[in-house]
Design an enzyme around this catalytic site. Structure first.
Site, PDB file in Angstrom:
ATOM      1  N   SER A  10       0.794  -1.231   0.000  1.00 31.30           N
ATOM      2  CA  SER A  10       0.000   0.000   0.000  1.00 31.30           C
ATOM      3  C   SER A  10       0.824   1.279   0.000  1.00 31.30           C
ATOM      4  CB  SER A  10      -0.954   0.005   1.195  1.00 31.30           C
ATOM      5  OG  SER A  10      -0.234  -0.119   2.394  1.00 31.30           O
ATOM      6  N   LYS A  32     -12.321  -0.759  -1.091  1.00 30.63           N
ATOM      7  CA  LYS A  32     -11.442  -0.020  -2.003  1.00 30.63           C
ATOM      8  C   LYS A  32     -12.010  -0.102  -3.436  1.00 30.63           C
ATOM      9  CE  LYS A  32      -7.573  -0.243   1.178  1.00 30.63           C
ATOM     10  NZ  LYS A  32      -8.343  -0.506   2.377  1.00 30.63           N
ATOM     11  N   HIS A  42      -5.382  -4.099  -2.034  1.00 32.82           N
ATOM     12  CA  HIS A  42      -5.117  -3.199  -3.166  1.00 32.82           C
ATOM     13  C   HIS A  42      -4.957  -3.936  -4.492  1.00 32.82           C
ATOM     14  CE1 HIS A  42      -4.651   0.205  -0.427  1.00 32.82           C
ATOM     15  NE2 HIS A  42      -4.039  -0.660   0.371  1.00 32.82           N
TER      16      HIS A  42
HETATM   17  N1  PMP Z   1      -4.864  -4.481   4.301  1.00 37.28           N
HETATM   18  C1  PMP Z   1      -4.288  -3.507   3.586  1.00 37.28           C
HETATM   19  C2  PMP Z   1      -3.092  -3.844   2.743  1.00 37.28           C
HETATM   20  C3  PMP Z   1      -4.802  -2.199   3.630  1.00 37.28           C
HETATM   21  O1  PMP Z   1      -4.205  -1.244   2.923  1.00 37.28           O
HETATM   22  C4  PMP Z   1      -5.934  -1.935   4.431  1.00 37.28           C
HETATM   23  C5  PMP Z   1      -6.544  -0.555   4.525  1.00 37.28           C
HETATM   24  N2  PMP Z   1      -5.881   0.501   4.070  1.00 37.28           N
HETATM   25  C6  PMP Z   1      -6.503  -2.976   5.155  1.00 37.28           C
HETATM   26  C7  PMP Z   1      -5.950  -4.229   5.075  1.00 37.28           C
HETATM   27  C8  PMP Z   1      -7.692  -2.736   6.038  1.00 37.28           C
HETATM   28  O2  PMP Z   1      -8.823  -2.676   5.267  1.00 37.28           O
HETATM   29  P1  PMP Z   1     -10.113  -1.817   5.709  1.00 37.28           P
HETATM   30  O3  PMP Z   1      -9.776  -0.376   5.516  1.00 37.28           O
HETATM   31  O4  PMP Z   1     -11.169  -2.306   4.789  1.00 37.28           O
HETATM   32  O5  PMP Z   1     -10.373  -2.139   7.136  1.00 37.28           O
END
Ligand code: PMP
Length: 381
Positions: free
Chosen positions: A168, A228, A196
């Site tokens: 990310s 997302k 992602h």
């Molecule tokens: N895993 C990754 C790689 C993320 O980037 C995120 C959120 N940015 C999450 C899990 C958590 O997901 P959520 O925002 O749907 O709780």
């Protein structure tokens, strides 16, 4: 940053989080949304949400195990399992909670969880909550992964390697074929977080297995978010039936936390149907991120190892310069989040650019031209 007037965090958006947003009544180009496919404003998805709201009301009224499961939850889980080509799937109330509960429920005393150093915080927190031991390997470094397994495998009953599909902060992809091969060599299983990568990579947007053309079930546990490219809220696990059944009866987050609201469930379900049928959207996203990354590289920016993903880090350097850059982008009508230490190494402050399927070519050209102008002014390029 507030004190020196450089804060661009938590600005209240007064419109849908699509490729253009309103803040303080002024329109900005959005270059930081996770709604990669631009589905947040898709009329069929909004319609599905309206219908679910009318039929099921505003919430699930209970936890999944007891009275919170609706037929929509079953339909969504079936759809996720078929999309990810696994036997079964399970949805939970957030992606964050999904990683935490899955790792801590499935692994305990006598087990080892091996994670990439750049894995998401929720994976770290899952390890911390779990009674298993955990160890890290250097980011995407397959020799280091082999070393960790070689040094530790024989001391544990079960070992799992957990990686992000697309990272990310860096926008690079985990080398899944090698990871699977190495894990097999050491009689270990694999889990991939597709927050992602779902809806963004691979010719059909099915994620890392699509990108690398892996066999169905090549990864033991697929985790993903519904927040997302899929424009809702929630997380999922797709895996073998016995894993899913075990989680349903043992995962604290499934048993003790409210079910995903039916409206969010319906939205995720409709979005997956659209991702499966509207191949043009994924093509536009992929065309847009290729154009953007080539453009910013051409004018001299370091984009780390980002390739074939909608996350493009544009490295600025020190924290203050990164904040200043983001502020100047905002002045030019572009909203992009500055990411600094401790989220990333101290000298690698960056603009974390998220490209969307709904950005137009002219918008991407404008963003690149603006980055060139500001970068030259601030002596970054
Ligand atoms: N895993 C990754 C790689 C993320 O980037 C995120 C959120 N940015 C999450 C899990 C958590 O997901 P959520 O925002 O749907 O709780």
């Amino acid at each position: 940053m507030n004190r020196i007037g450089l804060n661009t965090y938590m600005l209240p958006i007064q419109s849908a989080a699509s490729s253009k947003v309103l803040i303080d009544g002024q329109e900005y180009l959005m270059l930081g949304s996770y709604s990669y496919l631009g589905l947040i404003t898709h009329p069929d998805i909004i319609q599905a949400g309206h219908e679910a709201l009318d039929k099921y009301g505003t919430g699930a009224g209970g936890v999944r195990l007891l009275t919170g499961t609706t037929d929509l939850h079953h339909l969504l889980e079936k759809k996720i399992a078929s999309f990810k080509r696994t036997e079964d799937a399970l949805v939970l109330s957030s992606g964050y909670v999904t990683n935490m509960t899955v790792i801590s429920t499935l692994f305990g005393k006598d087990d080892l969880v091996v994670i990439d150093k750049y894995d998401h915080q929720s994976i770290y927190d899952g390890c911390i909550l779990s009674k298993a031991d955990w160890k890290r390997f250097n980011h995407n470094d397959m020799d280091d992964l082999s070393r960790v397994l070689e040094e530790n495998r024989e001391n544990y009953k079960r070992v799992i390697v957990v990686v992000d599909g697309v990272y990310s902060m860096d926008g690079d992809i985990a080398p899944m074929p090698e990871i699977i091969e190495i894990a097999k060599q050491y009689d270990s299983s694999t889990m991939v977080d597709e927050a992602h990568s779902i809806g963004t990579v691979g010719p059909n947007g099915r994620g890392v297995d699509d990108y690398f053309d892996l066999e169905p079930g090549a990864v033991d546990i697929y985790m993903g978010t519904l927040s997302k490219a899929i424009p809702s809220i929630g997380g999922y696990i797709a895996a073998k039936k016995d894993v899913i059944t075990y989680l349903k009866f043992t995962s604290n987050a499934f048993i003790f936390s409210a079910a995903l609201p039916p409206v969010s469930t319906a939205v995720a379900l409709k979005a997956l149907e659209i991702i499966e049928t509207d191949k043009e959207r994924i093509k536009s996203l992929q065309k847009n991120y290729a154009k953007f990354i080539n453009g910013v590289k051409e004018i001299g920016y370091d984009t780390l190892k980002s390739k074939d993903t909608p996350i493009v880090p544009v490295v600025i350097g020190d924290d203050v310069k990164t904040f200043r850059f983001a502020k100047q982008m905002k002045k030019e009508g572009i909203l992009v989040p500055p990411i600094v230490f401790p989220a990333v190494p101290r000298d690698k402050g960056r603009l974390r650019c998220c490209v969307m399927a709904t950005h137009t070519e002219e918008e991407i050209d404008y963003i690149i031209e603006t980055m060139e102008k500001i970068g030259k002014n601030l002596k970054v390029i």
